[in-house]
Design an enzyme around this catalytic site. Structure first.
Site, PDB file in Angstrom:
ATOM      1  N   GLU A 117     -12.787  -2.241  -6.298  1.00 17.01           N
ATOM      2  CA  GLU A 117     -13.475  -1.169  -5.572  1.00 17.01           C
ATOM      3  C   GLU A 117     -14.785  -1.659  -4.962  1.00 17.01           C
ATOM      4  O   GLU A 117     -15.146  -1.264  -3.849  1.00 17.01           O
ATOM      5  CB  GLU A 117     -13.741   0.018  -6.503  1.00 17.01           C
ATOM      6  CG  GLU A 117     -12.500   0.676  -7.081  1.00 17.01           C
ATOM      7  CD  GLU A 117     -11.692   1.449  -6.049  1.00 17.01           C
ATOM      8  OE1 GLU A 117     -12.138   1.594  -4.896  1.00 17.01           O
ATOM      9  OE2 GLU A 117     -10.586   1.922  -6.407  1.00 17.01           O
ATOM     10  N   ASP A 258       0.113  -1.690  -3.588  1.00 18.80           N
ATOM     11  CA  ASP A 258       0.004  -1.346  -2.172  1.00 18.80           C
ATOM     12  C   ASP A 258      -0.805  -2.309  -1.306  1.00 18.80           C
ATOM     13  O   ASP A 258      -0.292  -2.928  -0.377  1.00 18.80           O
ATOM     14  CB  ASP A 258      -0.524   0.080  -2.013  1.00 18.80           C
ATOM     15  CG  ASP A 258      -1.732   0.382  -2.897  1.00 18.80           C
ATOM     16  OD1 ASP A 258      -2.240  -0.534  -3.547  1.00 18.80           O
ATOM     17  OD2 ASP A 258      -2.162   1.556  -2.924  1.00 18.80           O
ATOM     18  N   GLU A 351       0.249  13.382  -5.700  1.00 19.91           N
ATOM     19  CA  GLU A 351       0.174  11.993  -6.121  1.00 19.91           C
ATOM     20  C   GLU A 351       1.562  11.418  -6.398  1.00 19.91           C
ATOM     21  O   GLU A 351       1.844  10.291  -6.030  1.00 19.91           O
ATOM     22  CB  GLU A 351      -0.713  11.868  -7.367  1.00 19.91           C
ATOM     23  CG  GLU A 351      -2.170  12.205  -7.126  1.00 19.91           C
ATOM     24  CD  GLU A 351      -2.925  11.145  -6.342  1.00 19.91           C
ATOM     25  OE1 GLU A 351      -3.803  10.478  -6.910  1.00 19.91           O
ATOM     26  OE2 GLU A 351      -2.632  10.967  -5.147  1.00 19.91           O
ATOM     27  N   GLU A 372      -3.959   7.986   3.505  1.00 20.08           N
ATOM     28  CA  GLU A 372      -2.894   7.053   3.891  1.00 20.08           C
ATOM     29  C   GLU A 372      -1.927   7.596   4.943  1.00 20.08           C
ATOM     30  O   GLU A 372      -1.534   6.866   5.867  1.00 20.08           O
ATOM     31  CB  GLU A 372      -2.121   6.605   2.640  1.00 20.08           C
ATOM     32  CG  GLU A 372      -2.845   5.578   1.787  1.00 20.08           C
ATOM     33  CD  GLU A 372      -3.957   6.183   0.941  1.00 20.08           C
ATOM     34  OE1 GLU A 372      -4.806   5.416   0.429  1.00 20.08           O
ATOM     35  OE2 GLU A 372      -3.988   7.427   0.785  1.00 20.08           O
TER      36      GLU A 372
END
Length: 577
Positions: A117, A258, A351, A372
């Site tokens: 992050e 991902d 989710e 996304e």
């Protein structure tokens, strides 16, 4: 010389994608200006409330109108929102925030921070803002873009992450203490994305600063994952970074994996790296063989290929956008439309969504305002101009404003079934969700530049062209100008090749056929003529016998008309055919 042929090929495909060569009619029935202004209002409602109620904390808590630190006490929302300010045209606030960050952000703190992050949000946000500083009217120091205060901040933050990569495998730990390094009791188990999502930011840092250590550790981590794929070509989603043993063996395109796939493609484009693209294409083949069913992607056991979870995760919605970057538009649209049906069912993406049952999965019913699906819509709209993609943008604006908007910002949706809210507004809402929405409705934004305008920056060894387009978004939607990576290089051979290209393209009497030569070289095939017309086949050049033996690059231009300007190695070339 060969490398420049491939650079031309890769940039042809990239610019064709960005300029929408596949476009039918633009979106019908959608008031684009109206929705663009509404998206801007959404941004300022969230941003102003963060400043008033949460700064200097990382994130806003919109239900209680206060703030909280989440990822390391960096005033994270301010860093994440910085380049969005410029994309929305707010130059003065961009300048103010740059000054605030220089005065207030300090990375010498005793805080345990997520390596992943911190990289995508802090390092990526600072690098993007650094490269956009001149466009924002900031007086840059001599040597920019190879130096500057935001670049030094990004480098400082990245150096704090380097101890995490000191493992037997080169794969990083998931958490590092910014003052003391990796804690002795730190778990060695890290998700695949947490290992393979550094090449965009770290390679950019290496190219700008001249220190190869960042790109080197990012590449080593990528290659270690590649070497540990299964015999059927898949990777799991959690691995032990000390032993390289897979801990979680579910393979798919979603959570935990991902952005590893995303960075293979974006790293390949950014660095013109065939090896990275080759890795992705091999993965893509395996994913199609074992995980794809009726344009959905399921989760399977990485060694056997048997289905382990027949679910769609909201994080997977980036995939159609990624497919569009490699030109796989038809498959991208079919998968996108599957995901869009889920949005229409709930007014958001849960989710987890059970595909056979057609409903949410228990305890995974929430929607934290993720970007996304909107990201994929933005990419696909640039490529196709399909009005369905604008309809998605409209539906997102309406749903978020109706369900999520509160007095102090926009709240995470805890449960899409009854629209209960949670007291959190993640920084990616301003960094990604709002940005991609705005860019979907703003076709004339500088981010979409096709080379029609650019900045010329004098450097000690020549001129560098920046801002000509082809921006690469990191996984937090921070745009990186790929031309900038070549501004700080001084290799003479590369400089000679670029100068030859400039002479050919800018010569008023130039032929449509051209060759790339170094000034000091004599060509054996000098008298030969090339019958290829670059206006119809932009990737074919005259080549010598040794070059003919070389295999075709993994990315090559489609054979179709091309009359855009092309940026290569920080230089812009004109094709006025």
């Amino acid at each position: 010389m060969l490398r420049l042929f491939h650079l031309l090929g890769w940039f042809c495909l990239w610019v064709l994608h960005l300029t929408g060569q596949f476009s039918p009619a633009a979106g019908k029935g959608i008031d684009i200006v109206h929705y663009r202004e509404r998206v801007k209002s959404m941004f300022y409602h969230a941003y102003n409330n963060y400043l008033e109620n949460a700064f200097p904390y990382d994130e806003l808590r919109p239900l209680t109108c206060d703030g909280q630190d989440t990822w390391g006490s960096f005033s994270l929302t301010l860093i994440d929102a910085l380049d969005t300010l410029l994309i929305l045209g707010n130059v003065s606030e961009f300048q103010r925030v740059v000054s605030v960050l220089q005065e207030s952000v300090n990375f010498d703190i005793d805080v345990n921070a997520s390596v992943f992050e911190t990289n995508i949000r802090v390092v990526g946000g600072l690098l993007s803002a650094h490269l956009l500083s001149k466009k924002a009217g900031i007086k840059v120091e001599a040597g920019w873009p190879c130096s500057g205060p935001l670049l030094r901040m990004a480098e400082d933050a990245a150096r704090k992450l380097l101890p995490a990569f000191q493992t037997p495998t080169g794969m990083p730990y998931g958490t590092v203490n910014l003052l003391h390094g990796v804690n002795p009791g730190e778990t060695p188990v890290t998700c695949t994305a947490g290992i393979g999502t550094f090449i965009v930011e770290f390679a950019t840092l290496s190219h700008l600063t001249g220190d190869p250590v960042f790109e080197d550790v990012a590449r080593k981590a990528l290659k270690t994952l590649w070497k540990n794929r299964s015999e059927i070509g898949l990777v799991g989603n959690h691995i032990d970074v000390v032993t390289a043993k897979w801990v979680a063996q579910d393979a798919g395109i979603g959570a935990g994996v991902d952005s590893y796939f995303e960075y293979l493609v974006k790293g390949a484009i950014l660095l013109q790296d065939e090896e990275l693209m080759s890795m992705f294409l091999d993965y893509n083949k395996a994913l199609k063989n074992y995980t794809k069913f009726d344009d959905w992607y399921l989760w399977v056991q990485m060694y056997k290929g048997t289905v382990s979870m027949p679910v769609f995760q909201s994080l997977e919605a980036y995939w159609p956008g990624l497919q569009s970057l490699i030109g796989d538009i038809d498959n991208a649209m079919r998968t996108f439309l599957n995901y869009y049906t889920v949005w229409r069912q709930f007014g958001g993406l849960p989710e987890f969504y059970n595909i056979p049952q057609g409903y949410t999965v228990e305890k995974r019913e929430g929607y934290p305002l993720r970007p996304e699906l909107i990201e994929s819509a933005m990419y696909l709209y640039r490529a196709t101009r399909d009005p369905t993609l604008l309809e998605l943008g409209r539906d997102v604006v309406e749903a978020i404003e109706k369900i999520s908007k509160v007095d102090c910002g926009f709240a995470t949706i805890k449960d899409l079934r009854d629209h209960r809210l949670d007291n959190r507004m993640e920084s990616f809402f301003l960094a990604e969700t709002v940005k991609y929405l705005y860019l979907l409705f703003d076709s004339d934004n500088f981010i979409h530049n096709n080379g029609s305008y650019f900045d010329v920056v004098p450097m000690p060894y020549g001129e560098c062209v920046l801002g000509a387009g082809g921006y690469i978004f990191n996984t937090e939607a921070h745009p990186i100008d790929p031309a900038a990576l070549h501004c700080c290089k001084k290799q003479k051979e590369e400089q000679w090749e670029v100068e030859d290209l400039i002479r050919e393209f800018y010569s008023p009497k130039r032929s449509k056929k051209f060759m790339l030569t170094r000034p000091s070289e004599k060509r054996e095939d000098e008298g030969q003529k090339d019958s290829t017309d670059p206006s119809s086949e932009c990737c074919k050049e005259q080549i010598n016998s040794k070059q003919k033996e070389r295999r075709i690059p993994l990315l090559s231009c489609p054979s179709q008309p091309f009359n855009s300007k092309l940026a290569v190695l920080g230089q812009v070339f004109l094709d006025n055919t």
